[in-house]
Enzyme design. Sequence first.
Site, PDB file in Angstrom:
ATOM      1  NE  ARG A 170      -8.211  17.333   3.956  1.00 56.03           N
ATOM      2  CZ  ARG A 170      -8.085  16.085   3.482  1.00 56.03           C
ATOM      3  NH1 ARG A 170      -8.587  15.072   4.149  1.00 56.03           N
ATOM      4  NH2 ARG A 170      -7.421  15.853   2.387  1.00 56.03           N
ATOM      5  CD  GLN A 228       2.157  10.207  -1.852  1.00 56.36           C
ATOM      6  OE1 GLN A 228       1.824   9.444  -0.948  1.00 56.36           O
ATOM      7  NE2 GLN A 228       3.342  10.786  -1.869  1.00 56.36           N
ATOM      8  CG  HIS A 249      -3.673   9.081  -2.737  1.00 54.57           C
ATOM      9  ND1 HIS A 249      -2.732   9.377  -1.788  1.00 54.57           N
ATOM     10  CD2 HIS A 249      -3.369   7.837  -3.183  1.00 54.57           C
ATOM     11  CE1 HIS A 249      -1.884   8.362  -1.664  1.00 54.57           C
ATOM     12  NE2 HIS A 249      -2.248   7.414  -2.502  1.00 54.57           N
ATOM     13  CB  CYS A 288     -26.260   8.952  -7.090  1.00 59.13           C
ATOM     14  SG  CYS A 288     -25.999   8.669  -8.851  1.00 59.13           S
ATOM     15  CB  THR A 336       5.985  12.166  -0.109  1.00 63.31           C
ATOM     16  OG1 THR A 336       5.268  11.035   0.408  1.00 63.31           O
ATOM     17  CG2 THR A 336       7.244  11.688  -0.829  1.00 63.31           C
TER      18      THR A 336
HETATM   19  C1  BJW Z   1       7.671  19.515   3.425  1.00 63.94           C
HETATM   20  C2  BJW Z   1       7.348  20.799   3.761  1.00 63.94           C
HETATM   21  C3  BJW Z   1       7.736  21.771   2.859  1.00 63.94           C
HETATM   22  C4  BJW Z   1       6.624  19.606   5.336  1.00 63.94           C
HETATM   23  N1  BJW Z   1       8.379  21.407   1.735  1.00 63.94           N
HETATM   24  N2  BJW Z   1       8.296  19.178   2.317  1.00 63.94           N
HETATM   25  C5  BJW Z   1       1.993  -2.455   5.508  1.00 63.94           C
HETATM   26  C6  BJW Z   1       3.176  -2.235   4.823  1.00 63.94           C
HETATM   27  C7  BJW Z   1       3.184  -1.596   3.572  1.00 63.94           C
HETATM   28  C8  BJW Z   1       2.008  -1.163   3.001  1.00 63.94           C
HETATM   29  C9  BJW Z   1       0.836  -1.382   3.681  1.00 63.94           C
HETATM   30  C10 BJW Z   1       0.828  -2.014   4.913  1.00 63.94           C
HETATM   31  N3  BJW Z   1      -0.444  -2.070   5.356  1.00 63.94           N
HETATM   32  C11 BJW Z   1      -1.243  -1.486   4.437  1.00 63.94           C
HETATM   33  C12 BJW Z   1      -0.468  -1.057   3.412  1.00 63.94           C
HETATM   34  C13 BJW Z   1      -0.940  -0.356   2.198  1.00 63.94           C
HETATM   35  C14 BJW Z   1      -1.350   1.062   2.529  1.00 63.94           C
HETATM   36  C15 BJW Z   1      -0.173   1.766   3.184  1.00 63.94           C
HETATM   37  O1  BJW Z   1       0.745   2.233   2.544  1.00 63.94           O
HETATM   38  N4  BJW Z   1      -0.173   1.877   4.514  1.00 63.94           N
HETATM   39  C16 BJW Z   1       0.974   2.437   5.237  1.00 63.94           C
HETATM   40  C17 BJW Z   1       0.587   3.747   5.904  1.00 63.94           C
HETATM   41  C18 BJW Z   1       1.422   1.392   6.232  1.00 63.94           C
HETATM   42  N5  BJW Z   1      -1.689   1.671   1.259  1.00 63.94           N
HETATM   43  C19 BJW Z   1      -2.928   1.668   0.810  1.00 63.94           C
HETATM   44  O2  BJW Z   1      -3.867   1.226   1.448  1.00 63.94           O
HETATM   45  C20 BJW Z   1      -3.140   2.211  -0.577  1.00 63.94           C
HETATM   46  N6  BJW Z   1      -3.781   1.233  -1.374  1.00 63.94           N
HETATM   47  C21 BJW Z   1      -3.156   0.076  -1.689  1.00 63.94           C
HETATM   48  O3  BJW Z   1      -2.041  -0.185  -1.320  1.00 63.94           O
HETATM   49  O4  BJW Z   1      -3.895  -0.769  -2.468  1.00 63.94           O
HETATM   50  C22 BJW Z   1      -3.322  -2.054  -2.715  1.00 63.94           C
HETATM   51  C23 BJW Z   1      -2.758  -2.099  -4.086  1.00 63.94           C
HETATM   52  C24 BJW Z   1      -1.529  -1.552  -4.363  1.00 63.94           C
HETATM   53  C25 BJW Z   1      -1.003  -1.653  -5.616  1.00 63.94           C
HETATM   54  C26 BJW Z   1      -1.716  -2.241  -6.598  1.00 63.94           C
HETATM   55  C27 BJW Z   1      -2.951  -2.794  -6.317  1.00 63.94           C
HETATM   56  C28 BJW Z   1      -3.458  -2.708  -5.052  1.00 63.94           C
HETATM   57  C29 BJW Z   1      -4.078   3.414  -0.541  1.00 63.94           C
HETATM   58  C30 BJW Z   1      -3.465   4.571   0.141  1.00 63.94           C
HETATM   59  C31 BJW Z   1      -4.452   5.734   0.241  1.00 63.94           C
HETATM   60  C32 BJW Z   1      -3.879   6.885   1.010  1.00 63.94           C
HETATM   61  N7  BJW Z   1      -4.875   7.840   1.287  1.00 63.94           N
HETATM   62  C33 BJW Z   1      -4.546   9.020   2.053  1.00 63.94           C
HETATM   63  C34 BJW Z   1      -5.836   9.673   2.690  1.00 63.94           C
HETATM   64  C35 BJW Z   1      -6.876  10.066   1.810  1.00 63.94           C
HETATM   65  C36 BJW Z   1      -6.590  11.367   1.149  1.00 63.94           C
HETATM   66  C37 BJW Z   1      -7.189  12.543   1.791  1.00 63.94           C
HETATM   67  O5  BJW Z   1      -8.077  12.496   2.642  1.00 63.94           O
HETATM   68  O6  BJW Z   1      -6.711  13.623   1.410  1.00 63.94           O
HETATM   69  O7  BJW Z   1      -3.788   9.909   1.248  1.00 63.94           O
HETATM   70  S1  BJW Z   1      -3.489   8.729   3.443  1.00 63.94           S
HETATM   71  C38 BJW Z   1      -2.604  10.225   3.346  1.00 63.94           C
HETATM   72  O8  BJW Z   1      -1.231   9.832   3.193  1.00 63.94           O
HETATM   73  C39 BJW Z   1      -3.050  10.875   2.027  1.00 63.94           C
HETATM   74  C40 BJW Z   1      -1.712  11.190   1.404  1.00 63.94           C
HETATM   75  O9  BJW Z   1      -1.832  11.303   0.007  1.00 63.94           O
HETATM   76  C41 BJW Z   1      -0.834  10.061   1.848  1.00 63.94           C
HETATM   77  C42 BJW Z   1       0.628  10.335   1.770  1.00 63.94           C
HETATM   78  O10 BJW Z   1       1.013  11.317   2.679  1.00 63.94           O
HETATM   79  P1  BJW Z   1       2.131  12.354   2.267  1.00 63.94           P
HETATM   80  O11 BJW Z   1       1.694  13.094   1.067  1.00 63.94           O
HETATM   81  O12 BJW Z   1       3.436  11.695   2.211  1.00 63.94           O
HETATM   82  O13 BJW Z   1       2.029  13.405   3.469  1.00 63.94           O
HETATM   83  P2  BJW Z   1       2.658  13.331   4.962  1.00 63.94           P
HETATM   84  O14 BJW Z   1       1.884  14.284   5.795  1.00 63.94           O
HETATM   85  O15 BJW Z   1       2.767  11.970   5.438  1.00 63.94           O
HETATM   86  O16 BJW Z   1       4.144  13.875   4.801  1.00 63.94           O
HETATM   87  C43 BJW Z   1       4.406  15.240   4.492  1.00 63.94           C
HETATM   88  C44 BJW Z   1       5.908  15.390   4.258  1.00 63.94           C
HETATM   89  O17 BJW Z   1       6.148  16.715   3.820  1.00 63.94           O
HETATM   90  C45 BJW Z   1       6.769  15.181   5.507  1.00 63.94           C
HETATM   91  O18 BJW Z   1       7.836  14.290   5.191  1.00 63.94           O
HETATM   92  C46 BJW Z   1       7.323  16.570   5.826  1.00 63.94           C
HETATM   93  O19 BJW Z   1       8.638  16.544   6.349  1.00 63.94           O
HETATM   94  C47 BJW Z   1       7.295  17.191   4.468  1.00 63.94           C
HETATM   95  N8  BJW Z   1       7.162  18.645   4.478  1.00 63.94           N
HETATM   96  N9  BJW Z   1       6.686  20.734   5.010  1.00 63.94           N
HETATM   97  C48 BJW Z   1       8.623  20.056   1.528  1.00 63.94           C
HETATM   98  N10 BJW Z   1       7.480  23.063   3.119  1.00 63.94           N
HETATM   99 ZN    ZN Z   2     -25.414   6.389  -8.731  1.00 60.88          ZN
END
Ligand code: BJW
Ligand code: ZN
Length: 247
Positions: free
Chosen positions: A71, A102, A120, A150, A191
């Site tokens: 990546r 994000q 993130h 490390c 998003t």
């Molecule tokens: C265009 C376009 C163009 C195309 N122009 N647009 C059940 C219910 C609710 C929540 C949970 C649940 N079970 C678990 C959870 C929590 C969980 C969660 O949300 N899960 C759901 C999936 C169910 N969340 C977590 O675990 C987070 N932590 C947490 O909640 O801790 C608890 C806590 C909270 C608050 C306080 C204290 C504690 C952590 C989330 C970590 C996410 N990590 C990732 C991967 C790692 C990153 C990496 O490797 O790069 O991050 S997941 C992945 O999704 C990545 C992204 O940042 C994230 C969001 O995705 P994003 O950016 O929305 O992308 P896409 O691909 O989904 O969408 C792209 C969009 O663009 C689409 O809509 C297209 O239409 C559009 N698009 N072309 C404009 N040209």
């Molecule tokens: Zn260390």
Amino acid sequence: MAHDLLDTAAERLREASSVFVVTGAGISAESGIPTFRGAGGLWEGFSFQDLATPEAFSADPARVWRWYRWRAEQYGDCAPNPGHDVIAQMEAAYDHLLVATQNVDGLHRRAGNVNVVELHGSIADMRCVACDRLAPFPPGPVPDDPVPRCEHCAASMRPHILWFGETYWPGVLEAAQAAARQADVCLGVGTSAQVWPPVALALHARDSGAYLIDVNPEVTSLSREAHAHLVGPSGAVLPDLWERVGR
Ligand code: BJW
Ligand code: ZN
């Protein structure tokens, strides 16, 4: 797209003094970076349980490292697109503007934004699993043992990225929430609004009085909640919107 909606959104932005922007993978799509979900998305070829969870890293750190090196290599060839550029111009035009992204690609900063919260993490950094020290993400091709150590305590390093199930770093959500609360306009861009809590930040802004604009070619749960859903790619919609604002 209904032109009156675009004009109303532009009018709100013209009058605003505080703007809060929440971005996702879609804003970088036109820079050549694949999104996560949907056709051609990263999760189509890979399962996030195998790659983007702390459990996946414990089970096979070398595999996770190979994926992130791949990546990082992709990101190195990419540059900000006109959508990023508009958000950078907006930061210069408003007294208060914060981007909560994000994305881990660093493109908002490269476009010129300074007030950026990387919810993130960042592909530019790695972090020690034991002592939390940060170091730059290693450049170059994948070595035979892809897991860096490390320099201080010899434990494994990991990409400095927030994986599923991990809690946000101290201060990160708080900074974004404060900006959401004081915003006159909240702009959501690219998003799928499936990951919480980032989507909750945009809803928090709206519930605190902000006019909520969502830019996305597709309908999402966020676009349904928005005052204005501007349908289309952000690299085209944002320049059009900003030209109408004329600020
Ligand atoms: C265009 C376009 C163009 C195309 N122009 N647009 C059940 C219910 C609710 C929540 C949970 C649940 N079970 C678990 C959870 C929590 C969980 C969660 O949300 N899960 C759901 C999936 C169910 N969340 C977590 O675990 C987070 N932590 C947490 O909640 O801790 C608890 C806590 C909270 C608050 C306080 C204290 C504690 C952590 C989330 C970590 C996410 N990590 C990732 C991967 C790692 C990153 C990496 O490797 O790069 O991050 S997941 C992945 O999704 C990545 C992204 O940042 C994230 C969001 O995705 P994003 O950016 O929305 O992308 P896409 O691909 O989904 O969408 C792209 C969009 O663009 C689409 O809509 C297209 O239409 C559009 N698009 N072309 C404009 N040209
Ligand atoms: Zn260390």
